[in-house]
Each structure stands twice: as structure tokens, then as C-alpha cells.
Design an enzyme around this catalytic site. Structure first.
Site, PDB file in Angstrom:
ATOM      1  N   ARG A  67       0.917  -1.000   0.036  1.00  0.00           N
ATOM      2  CA  ARG A  67       0.022   0.058   0.020  1.00  0.00           C
ATOM      3  C   ARG A  67       0.876   1.254  -0.057  1.00  0.00           C
ATOM      4  NH1 ARG A  67       1.402   1.679   4.531  1.00  0.00           N
ATOM      5  NH2 ARG A  67       0.248   3.436   4.255  1.00  0.00           N
ATOM      6  N   GLY A  68       0.400   2.466  -0.131  1.00  0.00           N
ATOM      7  CA  GLY A  68       0.799   3.568  -0.260  1.00  0.00           C
ATOM      8  C   GLY A  68       1.161   4.066  -1.390  1.00  0.00           C
ATOM      9  N   ALA A  69       0.779   5.343  -1.789  1.00  0.00           N
ATOM     10  CA  ALA A  69       0.725   5.737  -3.125  1.00  0.00           C
ATOM     11  C   ALA A  69       2.187   5.473  -4.236  1.00  0.00           C
ATOM     12  CB  ALA A  69       0.139   7.102  -3.198  1.00  0.00           C
ATOM     13  N   ARG A 101      -6.811  -0.319  -7.301  1.00  0.00           N
ATOM     14  CA  ARG A 101      -7.250   0.813  -6.271  1.00  0.00           C
ATOM     15  C   ARG A 101      -7.265   2.276  -7.177  1.00  0.00           C
ATOM     16  NH1 ARG A 101      -4.676   1.099  -0.708  1.00  0.00           N
ATOM     17  NH2 ARG A 101      -6.973   1.903  -0.286  1.00  0.00           N
ATOM     18  N   GLN A 215      -3.432   2.152  10.442  1.00  0.00           N
ATOM     19  CA  GLN A 215      -2.153   2.187   9.767  1.00  0.00           C
ATOM     20  C   GLN A 215      -1.072   3.131  10.561  1.00  0.00           C
ATOM     21  OE1 GLN A 215      -4.891   2.790   8.232  1.00  0.00           O
ATOM     22  NE2 GLN A 215      -4.938   2.139   6.073  1.00  0.00           N
ATOM     23  N   ASP A 256      -2.561  10.391  -1.782  1.00  0.00           N
ATOM     24  CA  ASP A 256      -2.828   9.676  -3.019  1.00  0.00           C
ATOM     25  C   ASP A 256      -3.077  10.173  -4.293  1.00  0.00           C
ATOM     26  OD1 ASP A 256      -3.185   6.581  -1.574  1.00  0.00           O
ATOM     27  OD2 ASP A 256      -3.317   7.997   0.060  1.00  0.00           O
ATOM     28  N   ASN A 266      -6.356  12.087   0.454  1.00  0.00           N
ATOM     29  CA  ASN A 266      -5.424  11.182   1.361  1.00  0.00           C
ATOM     30  C   ASN A 266      -6.439  10.419   2.056  1.00  0.00           C
ATOM     31  OD1 ASN A 266      -2.540  10.463   2.055  1.00  0.00           O
ATOM     32  ND2 ASN A 266      -3.447  11.579   3.868  1.00  0.00           N
ATOM     33  N   LYS A 267      -5.654   9.588   3.019  1.00  0.00           N
ATOM     34  CA  LYS A 267      -6.265   8.590   3.881  1.00  0.00           C
ATOM     35  C   LYS A 267      -7.653   9.451   4.844  1.00  0.00           C
ATOM     36  CE  LYS A 267      -5.850   5.144   4.228  1.00  0.00           C
ATOM     37  NZ  LYS A 267      -6.663   3.957   3.529  1.00  0.00           N
TER      38      LYS A 267
END
Length: 386
Positions: A67-69, A101, A215, A256, A266-267
Site C-alpha cells: 500500500r501507499g501511493a 485501487r 495504519q 494519494d 489522502n487517507k
């Protein structure tokens, strides 16, 4: 607020830990594979997941094993190379990967770069093996570029912090995870925090737990402890009281997707922090590589927001040694009555007027405006206005 609320002070800085084996390409006798550090198993244990084909990599992306852009872009590029090396339909694999995603624009960017390299080689008469090598070479190039971008952003972000906050004793609040676990290097926002720590200018890192998948608690705290940072974990809904007590000097987050007008996806939980920061006159800084900018998305309202299973909210599933990555649909501890519906967007959007600065490897934009984004894209080697 005195330091009786401090969670972890680790004293003198230990030697730098070895790099995290977050993602790598391997070629065992059985054929090439993409090997991932399974982030769903952290912090309980460090276990690698081996992806032998694109469907396995797509599952790893969707279940957040990777995960993570920025890292998703790297994973997407290696996924195209994997399909080519194993003789699968490369175009179909690219489509599956790019759609895994939808909010993280870096994923499609990485897929596109490796696919373009593969097509260019094929168009020049390359053999399938040569075209596969071209895709792999491009994936490795992207991996290296992201590591270099991480280092550049860390330097630029620390310089900005020092400019905005003279005195050099920074108390920084962060949300979700933006470290080595999301990057080919040391991360985005977390890389700035780490640079401040190494320079002796980090007083405290406040870590939002980042519900519902934690996270922050699982991953950022893991990275902070691993690097010897002074950090404290807080529940997401405690952030307001922390601002009110005057204990936050700056907010640093990743992204993201950044749209053409400077809106930041973003998250989930990022937007409320931006509102709090604005009210309390605290800088709100976004750190992201230029590949996160999507000039084709005109504004925040046009951003496609991923919605995840409601069970992630209605159940709690802690990382367990030996567990298998999943979406949290089974095996969790119920938190709500059976049949409860849940609203579970993975991201929210922060409008540009709430963002103090956008830090990228191509430069810093402040204030964040459509014109500033266009100028940044024009300077970037990786992002162009279409």
C-alpha cells in the site's frame, strides 16, 4: 501538556536500521516473482508474500498487503514486467493492475510507464523476452527515481519546516503511514520527520492511529520505533484536544492524488486535521512525489473515492502471527450489532485553501493554487499537463 503524555522517548539515537525489504523482484528457478513485505502482518511479524502472477499482486494491493501511493506505482510497474516475463497477456494485466485501487493515481502511472516501455520494445521488433526486459528495466528505473525523490523531499520538507517554525524543536502530527513502507526510499511525510530527527530538530512525532485499519498505530509507530524517534500514539478523535493544548507545531501528511486545482485526496481523517490546523493557525503540509499530481482530474469533487468493506468498521481484526492478508470480512471481533451498515470511504479530500504547502521533488508550491500546480507540473520530468 507535559511529557507525562509522551509515549516513547528512546534516548540516544541508535545506529540506522537496515532498509526495510518492502518490495523486490526475484528470479528463483521456478520463474520471476514479485516479493512483498506483507503489511497486514505488521507489527506482529515481518513476513514476505510472493506473487507469481498478476492476480496475486492485485489481491495483495486490494488487501493492503502492499500500500501507499508511491509504492503502488512501483508495484504496478513490476506487475507489468511480471506478466511479460511469464508470458501472460500484458495489456490485460495492466488493466487489472491499474484498476486495483482507483484513488491512488501513482498506481496507474507506474503501470503505464512499464506498459509503454514494453510496447515500444515490441514495436521495434523485440522478442517477447527482450520486451519483458524493457518493462523490468523501466520498473527498476521508477523504483530508483522514487528513492531519489524521497531524499529530495526530505531535504526540502525540513528546510520548509525550519523556515515556518524557527527554533528547531518541532512537534509534528502525522496521519496514516508515509514512511519506507510506502516508498522506494524512506517515504514522503515521514521522510521529512526522519530528517528532522537526524538533525536533532524533532521534539515529538504525534501519530494518529488512523482508523479503521490503524495504519498509524500498526505501521507509523512501527517505523518510528524502528528509527528511534520520540513518538506518541493518539486516537484520531484526540487530535482536537492536542491542537487546543498548543502541542502541535505542524501537520505533515502524504497524498494519494493531488488534482489540478491542488485538492488533496489522502487517507480518511486527513480533512478534519486540515480544518483543525487552519483554525489553530498551524501549518498543514502535504509531501508527495510529483507523480501523485493528476492534472486530468480538475478538482477534488471529480476524485474517485474508494469505498471499502463495512466489516472493516464493524469488526476489529488485529494482526496475528500466521494470519493471511484479507479485507477483514471474517475472523474479527464484532464492534457493532450484526447487520449494522457502515460508511467506510478509504480517503477524503482536502481543498487547497487548507493546505499551507505541497512539497514534491520538483519543488514546493505555496500557496497551493491551480497556477502553482501547473508551474510545478511544467518543471517536473515526470508529470506534464495534457
Amino acid at each position: 501538556m507535559a511529557d507525562q503524555y509522551a509515549g516513547t522517548d528512546l534516548g540516544e539515537q541508535p545506529p540506522a536500521p537496515p532498509p526495510l525489504p518492502v518490495l523486490r523482484w526475484a528470479e528463483p528457478p521456478e520463474g520471476p516473482v514479485v516479493v512483498l513485505l506483507d503489511q497486514t502482518r505488521l507489527p506482529a511479524e515481518e513476513v514476505e508474500t510472493v506473487c507469481t502472477d498478476v492476480p496475486a499482486l492485485v489481491r495483495a494491493i486490494q488487501t493492503l498487503a502492499v500500500r501507499g501511493a508511491p509504492l503502488l506505482g512501483i508495484a504496478g510497474a513490476y506487475g507489468v514486467a511480471l506478466a511479460a516475463a511469464r508470458g501472460f497477456d500484458v495489456d490485460a494485466a495492466a488493466t487489472q493492475l491499474a484498476e486495483a485501487r482507483p484513488t491512488a493515481v501513482n498506481l496507474a502511472h507506474g503501470v503505464r510507464r512499464a506498459l509503454d516501455a514494453h510496447r515500444a520494445a515490441t514495436d521495434k521488433g523485440a522478442t517477447p523476452e527482450e520486451a519483458a526486459t524493457a518493462a523490468l528495466t523501466e520498473a527498476r528505473r521508477l523504483h530508483t527515481e522514487d528513492a531519489e525523490a524521497s531524499a529530495t523531499m526530505a531535504t526540502a520538507g525540513l528546510a520548509l519546516l525550519d523556515e515556518l517554525l524557527p527554533g528547531g524543536s518541532h512537534r509534528v502530527l502525522t496521519h496514516c503511514n508515509t514512511g519506507a513502507l510506502v516508498s522506494g526510499g524512506e517515504g514522503t511525510a515521514f521522510a521529512v520527520v526522519l530528517a528532522a530527527h537526524r538533525a536533532g530538530r524533532l521534539r515529538r512525532l504525534w501519530v494518529d492511529e488512523t482508523r479503521p485499519l490503524m495504519q498509524g498505530a500498526r505501521l507509523t509507530a512501527y517505523e518510528a520505533a524502528r528509527n528511534g524517534l520520540p513518538y506518541t500514539l493518539l486516537t484520531d478523535n484526540a487530535a482536537g484536544s492536542l491542537f487546543a493544548a498548543g502541542e502541535v507545531d505542524a501537520v505533515l501528511v502524504g497524498a494519494d492524488r493531488v488534482t489540478a486545482d491542488g485538492s488533496v485526496a489522502n487517507k480518511i481523517g486527513t480533512y478534519p486535521l486540515a480544518v483543525l490546523a487552519k483554525y489553530h493557525h498551524v501549518p498543514f503540509i502535504v509531501v508527495a512525489p510529483a507523480t501523485t499530481i493528476d492534472p486530468r482530474t480538475p478538482d477534488g469533487a471529480a476524485t474517485e473515492i474508494e469505498h471499502r468493506p463495512g466489516s472493516e468498521v464493524t469488526q476489529f481484526t488485529a494482526p496475528t502471527p500466521g494470519a493471511t492478508a484479507g479485507t477483514g470480512t471474517a475472523g474479527g471481533t464484532p464492534l457493532a450489532p450484526l447487520g449494522t451498515q457502515a460508511y467506510n470511504p478509504a480517503f477524503d479530500v482536502t481543498p487547497p485553501e487548507l493546505v499551507t504547502a505541497l512539497v514534491t521533488e520538483a519543488g514546493v508550491v505555496s500557496p497551493v493554487t491551480r497556477g502553482g500546480i501547473e508551474e510545478l507540473c511544467a518543471r517536473s520530468r515526470q508529470v506534464t499537463i495534457s
